[in-house]
Design a protein around this motif. Structure first.
Motif, mmCIF file in Angstrom:
data_model
loop_
_atom_site.group_PDB
_atom_site.id
_atom_site.type_symbol
_atom_site.label_atom_id
_atom_site.label_comp_id
_atom_site.label_asym_id
_atom_site.label_seq_id
_atom_site.Cartn_x
_atom_site.Cartn_y
_atom_site.Cartn_z
ATOM 1 N N ASP A 1 86.867 32.111 68.206
ATOM 2 C CA ASP A 1 87.214 33.465 67.756
ATOM 3 C C ASP A 1 86.057 34.142 67.027
ATOM 4 O OD1 ASP A 1 89.841 35.188 67.487
ATOM 5 O OD2 ASP A 1 88.781 35.373 65.567
ATOM 6 N N ARG A 2 85.150 33.356 66.462
ATOM 7 C CA ARG A 2 84.049 33.919 65.663
ATOM 8 C C ARG A 2 83.057 34.708 66.507
ATOM 9 N NH1 ARG A 2 82.241 28.396 62.884
ATOM 10 N NH2 ARG A 2 82.744 27.732 65.019
ATOM 11 N N PHE A 3 83.080 34.493 67.820
ATOM 12 C CA PHE A 3 82.110 35.170 68.690
ATOM 13 C C PHE A 3 82.742 36.312 69.500
ATOM 14 C CE2 PHE A 3 80.261 31.115 67.740
ATOM 15 C CZ PHE A 3 78.900 31.358 67.678
ATOM 16 N N LYS A 4 83.969 36.679 69.146
ATOM 17 C CA LYS A 4 84.678 37.688 69.929
ATOM 18 C C LYS A 4 84.037 39.069 69.760
ATOM 19 C CE LYS A 4 88.123 38.742 66.378
ATOM 20 N NZ LYS A 4 89.553 38.634 65.994
ATOM 21 N N ILE A 5 84.271 39.914 70.750
ATOM 22 C CA ILE A 5 83.769 41.292 70.729
ATOM 23 C C ILE A 5 84.629 42.100 69.763
ATOM 24 C CG2 ILE A 5 83.506 43.379 72.123
ATOM 25 C CD1 ILE A 5 82.952 41.547 74.506
ATOM 26 N N THR A 6 83.973 42.836 68.862
ATOM 27 C CA THR A 6 84.696 43.597 67.836
ATOM 28 C C THR A 6 84.744 45.090 68.117
ATOM 29 O OG1 THR A 6 82.654 43.716 66.533
ATOM 30 C CG2 THR A 6 84.218 41.919 66.033
ATOM 31 N N ASN A 7 83.830 45.603 68.976
ATOM 32 C CA ASN A 7 83.891 47.018 69.339
ATOM 33 C C ASN A 7 83.200 47.218 70.677
ATOM 34 O OD1 ASN A 7 80.939 47.736 68.932
ATOM 35 N ND2 ASN A 7 81.467 47.016 66.862
ATOM 36 N N ASN A 8 83.350 48.394 71.258
ATOM 37 C CA ASN A 8 82.788 48.677 72.577
ATOM 38 C C ASN A 8 81.413 49.318 72.519
ATOM 39 O OD1 ASN A 8 84.997 47.674 73.998
ATOM 40 N ND2 ASN A 8 86.121 49.609 73.786
ATOM 41 N N ILE A 9 80.861 49.432 71.324
ATOM 42 C CA ILE A 9 79.548 50.055 71.178
ATOM 43 C C ILE A 9 78.448 49.018 71.305
ATOM 44 C CG2 ILE A 9 78.056 51.373 69.631
ATOM 45 C CD1 ILE A 9 80.594 52.543 68.398
ATOM 46 N N GLN A 10 78.689 47.844 70.709
ATOM 47 C CA GLN A 10 77.672 46.804 70.718
ATOM 48 C C GLN A 10 77.432 46.272 72.123
ATOM 49 O OE1 GLN A 10 79.904 44.372 68.046
ATOM 50 N NE2 GLN A 10 80.705 43.054 69.679
ATOM 51 N N THR B 1 82.886 14.956 65.130
ATOM 52 C CA THR B 1 82.896 15.891 63.997
ATOM 53 C C THR B 1 83.057 17.351 64.414
ATOM 54 O OG1 THR B 1 80.473 15.943 64.105
ATOM 55 C CG2 THR B 1 81.489 14.367 62.581
ATOM 56 N N ASP B 2 83.190 17.631 65.705
ATOM 57 C CA ASP B 2 83.252 19.009 66.188
ATOM 58 C C ASP B 2 84.461 19.755 65.636
ATOM 59 O OD1 ASP B 2 80.942 19.064 67.685
ATOM 60 O OD2 ASP B 2 81.915 18.467 69.554
ATOM 61 N N VAL B 3 84.197 20.981 65.126
ATOM 62 C CA VAL B 3 85.271 21.895 64.719
ATOM 63 C C VAL B 3 84.958 23.272 65.282
ATOM 64 C CG1 VAL B 3 85.896 20.650 62.613
ATOM 65 C CG2 VAL B 3 84.128 22.420 62.527
ATOM 66 N N PHE B 4 85.999 24.048 65.534
ATOM 67 C CA PHE B 4 85.799 25.428 65.971
ATOM 68 C C PHE B 4 87.018 26.249 65.573
ATOM 69 C CE2 PHE B 4 88.733 24.163 69.082
ATOM 70 C CZ PHE B 4 88.988 25.129 70.047
ATOM 71 N N GLN B 5 86.923 27.564 65.750
ATOM 72 C CA GLN B 5 88.035 28.458 65.439
ATOM 73 C C GLN B 5 88.615 28.965 66.749
ATOM 74 O OE1 GLN B 5 87.159 31.604 62.632
ATOM 75 N NE2 GLN B 5 89.003 32.766 63.206
ATOM 76 N N PRO B 6 89.706 28.335 67.235
ATOM 77 C CA PRO B 6 90.261 28.736 68.527
ATOM 78 C C PRO B 6 90.567 30.226 68.572
ATOM 79 C CG PRO B 6 91.298 26.716 67.741
ATOM 80 C CD PRO B 6 90.479 27.244 66.609
ATOM 81 N N PHE B 7 90.276 30.838 69.694
ATOM 82 C CA PHE B 7 90.457 32.283 69.856
ATOM 83 C C PHE B 7 91.893 32.663 69.500
ATOM 84 C CE2 PHE B 7 91.089 36.270 72.092
ATOM 85 C CZ PHE B 7 89.883 36.922 71.873
ATOM 86 N N GLY B 8 92.028 33.689 68.620
ATOM 87 C CA GLY B 8 93.341 34.170 68.202
ATOM 88 C C GLY B 8 93.860 33.510 66.948
ATOM 89 N N MET B 9 93.115 32.524 66.398
ATOM 90 C CA MET B 9 93.550 31.835 65.183
ATOM 91 C C MET B 9 92.628 32.198 64.017
ATOM 92 S SD MET B 9 94.580 28.019 66.585
ATOM 93 C CE MET B 9 94.927 27.493 64.900
ATOM 94 N N ASN B 10 93.142 32.042 62.818
ATOM 95 C CA ASN B 10 92.356 32.356 61.622
ATOM 96 C C ASN B 10 91.590 31.148 61.090
ATOM 97 O OD1 ASN B 10 93.179 35.084 61.508
ATOM 98 N ND2 ASN B 10 95.124 34.501 60.529
ATOM 99 N N GLY B 11 92.192 29.983 61.174
ATOM 100 C CA GLY B 11 91.573 28.810 60.579
ATOM 101 C C GLY B 11 90.764 27.980 61.554
ATOM 102 N N MET B 12 90.064 26.980 61.012
ATOM 103 C CA MET B 12 89.263 26.066 61.821
ATOM 104 C C MET B 12 90.124 24.887 62.286
ATOM 105 S SD MET B 12 86.368 27.615 61.769
ATOM 106 C CE MET B 12 85.213 26.417 62.395
ATOM 107 N N LYS B 13 89.676 24.294 63.363
ATOM 108 C CA LYS B 13 90.426 23.175 63.920
ATOM 109 C C LYS B 13 89.472 22.159 64.522
ATOM 110 C CE LYS B 13 94.649 22.526 66.608
ATOM 111 N NZ LYS B 13 95.674 23.233 67.413
ATOM 112 N N LYS B 14 89.768 20.905 64.327
ATOM 113 C CA LYS B 14 88.958 19.878 64.969
ATOM 114 C C LYS B 14 89.163 19.934 66.484
ATOM 115 C CE LYS B 14 87.914 16.083 61.870
ATOM 116 N NZ LYS B 14 87.959 14.612 61.742
#
Length: 437
Positions: free
Chosen positions: A419-428, A368-381
């Motif tokens: 992709d959901r865990f990617k770094i969004t800025n250099n401050i955090q 049942t594993d799904v994730f959002q591959p880095f660089g993609m918008n949608g989910m994928k098994k």
């Protein structure tokens, strides 16, 4: 014989002439003649004698003979008493196999401890003929027919070119003292049957039998060299050895005549010997497997993949916090970074630390594993991702999943971050997760 032996050892064993050699001496005529030859030629030697404690007083008298000779000639002498019967019983092996394992294991130890570069045994031409006949009657390939090698790593057999008749003649002429093992006279063992019942008939029919046998052996060895070259060429074209698996390209293999014979040779070291079974899996559908106690062969599209079986692929490992360095089943380290240069590769990912929830879980994939591959918008098994990456079943089973404390997948380890865990800025504040398998 002395002149012939000197010439033979200088031509075929030149590398050993100026090196210290450990002689395996039982006390029988063959090994005592070998010892005498080395002494006369003033070569640097030490002597090892195995007392297998199988013949009571007779074994002790053999030991005394060798020890006395070495003392008289100032030769370093080593002796070891083996409880051969107990070893054979515990290891569930024949006495002959047990004795072989015990003596060669000890010989190698002695070489290391006493700076001996070579081990010399007293196998001779009649032994070679007996081995040929034994292997021939049991059914064997060319490796079995070429018999006992003159050289095998640091083990040398300088008497292989000489017959037992020549050895006995030398012993008589030079008054070499030796002892006869009475068990050699019985026909209880297959080798003794060949020695006493078969070889005499062959020598009677052809008085030059051993000479003819040597010629045959020479031709077989030349044929073996040609076969080895052909096999090496096959491996270069068809076989890829990776860190933990072997891949065989069946499309390339099919270009060779009798390709299954080549495949048997490739797969034999992994415990697969059946021509029929290997032929079947080559023709089977993708996903078919063939297993033994240690290895598995997978038919994957147009290739065979061979890999060693692992104890378990179902483990779950907990990473309690960022200080917890995981060593099993892989090495993984989580480092807190700030404004660090980000260079992501398949062994390194950078994640937004605010999104991590402890503990993290390292596990195998689920259906049942799904994730959002880095660089993609949608989910994928994950299973669809594996299919797109054209992973074999073996490779799928070896991939680990890094899961966040909230159940989301952070990383298909070594392949693609989420992709959901990617770094969004250099401050955090962020984490660098590294992997070393």
């Amino acid at each position: 014989m002395l002149k012939a032996f000197k010439q033979h050892i200088e031509q075929h064993f030149q590398e050993s002439v100026n090196q210290k050699t450990l002689l395996a001496v039982s006390g029988g005529v063959d090994s005592m003649v070998l010892l005498h030859l080395y002494v006369v030629l003033k070569l640097e030697i030490a002597v090892a004698h195995c007392n297998f404690q199988l013949r009571g007083t007779e074994s002790d008298l053999d030991e005394k003979l060798v020890a006395d000779f070495c003392t008289k000639n100032n030769i370093p002498f080593f002796v070891k008493h083996f409880n051969t019967i107990d070893y054979a019983t515990n290891q569930k092996k024949s006495i002959q196999i047990a004795a072989r394992e015990l003596r060669y294991g000890w010989f190698k130890q002695l070489c290391t401890e006493n700076d001996c570069q070579f081990i010399a045994t007293a196998h001779h031409l009649d032994d070679q003929a007996e081995t040929f006949l034994i292997n021939f009657t049991r059914g064997t390939g060319i490796d079995g027919l070429v018999g006992i090698p003159e050289k095998n790593e640091n083990i040398i057999r300088p008497l292989l070119n000489f017959s037992r008749e020549e050895i006995l003649a030398y012993a008589a002429k030079n008054k070499v003292v030796w002892r006869e093992d009475q068990s050699n006279a019985t026909t209880k063992y297959l080798r003794n049957k060949m020695r006493h019942l078969v070889l005499p008939v062959l020598k009677e029919e052809n008085h030059q039998f051993l000479k003819s046998f040597q010629n045959t052996l020479h031709h077989l060895k030349q044929t073996q060299l040609l076969a080895d070259d052909a096999f090496l060429f096959f491996k270069e074209k068809c076989v890829i050895c990776e860190q933990d698996m072997v891949r065989i390209d069946l499309e390339q293999a099919a270009k060779f005549q009798n390709e299954t014979h080549y495949l048997v040779q490739v797969l034999m070291p992994y415990g697969f010997h059946s021509f029929t079974e290997i032929q079947k899996i080559c023709k089977a559908h993708s996903g078919k497997i063939l297993q033994n106690n240690s290895h598995t062969i997978l038919k994957n599209r147009n290739e065979l993949i061979v890999f060693q079986q692992r104890e378990s692929n179902s483990g779950v490992f907990i990473i309690k916090d960022k200080e917890d360095v995981l060593h099993l089943p892989i090495f993984m380290n989580i480092l807190k970074i700030e404004n660090d240069e980000i260079n992501t590769d398949k062994h390194t990912i950078f994640v937004n630390s605010e999104l991590l929830k402890w503990p993290l879980v390292l596990r195998k994939k689920k259906a049942t594993d799904v994730f959002q591959p880095f660089g993609m918008n949608g989910m994928k098994k994950v299973s669809k991702f594996f299919k797109d990456e054209k992973l074999s079943q073996i490779e799928k089973d070896q991939v680990w999943i890094l899961q966040n404390g909230d159940g989301k997948i952070i990383w298909v380890v070594g392949m693609r971050a989420d992709d959901r865990f990617k770094i969004t800025n250099n401050i955090q504040q962020n984490y660098k997760i590294t992997l070393n398998q």
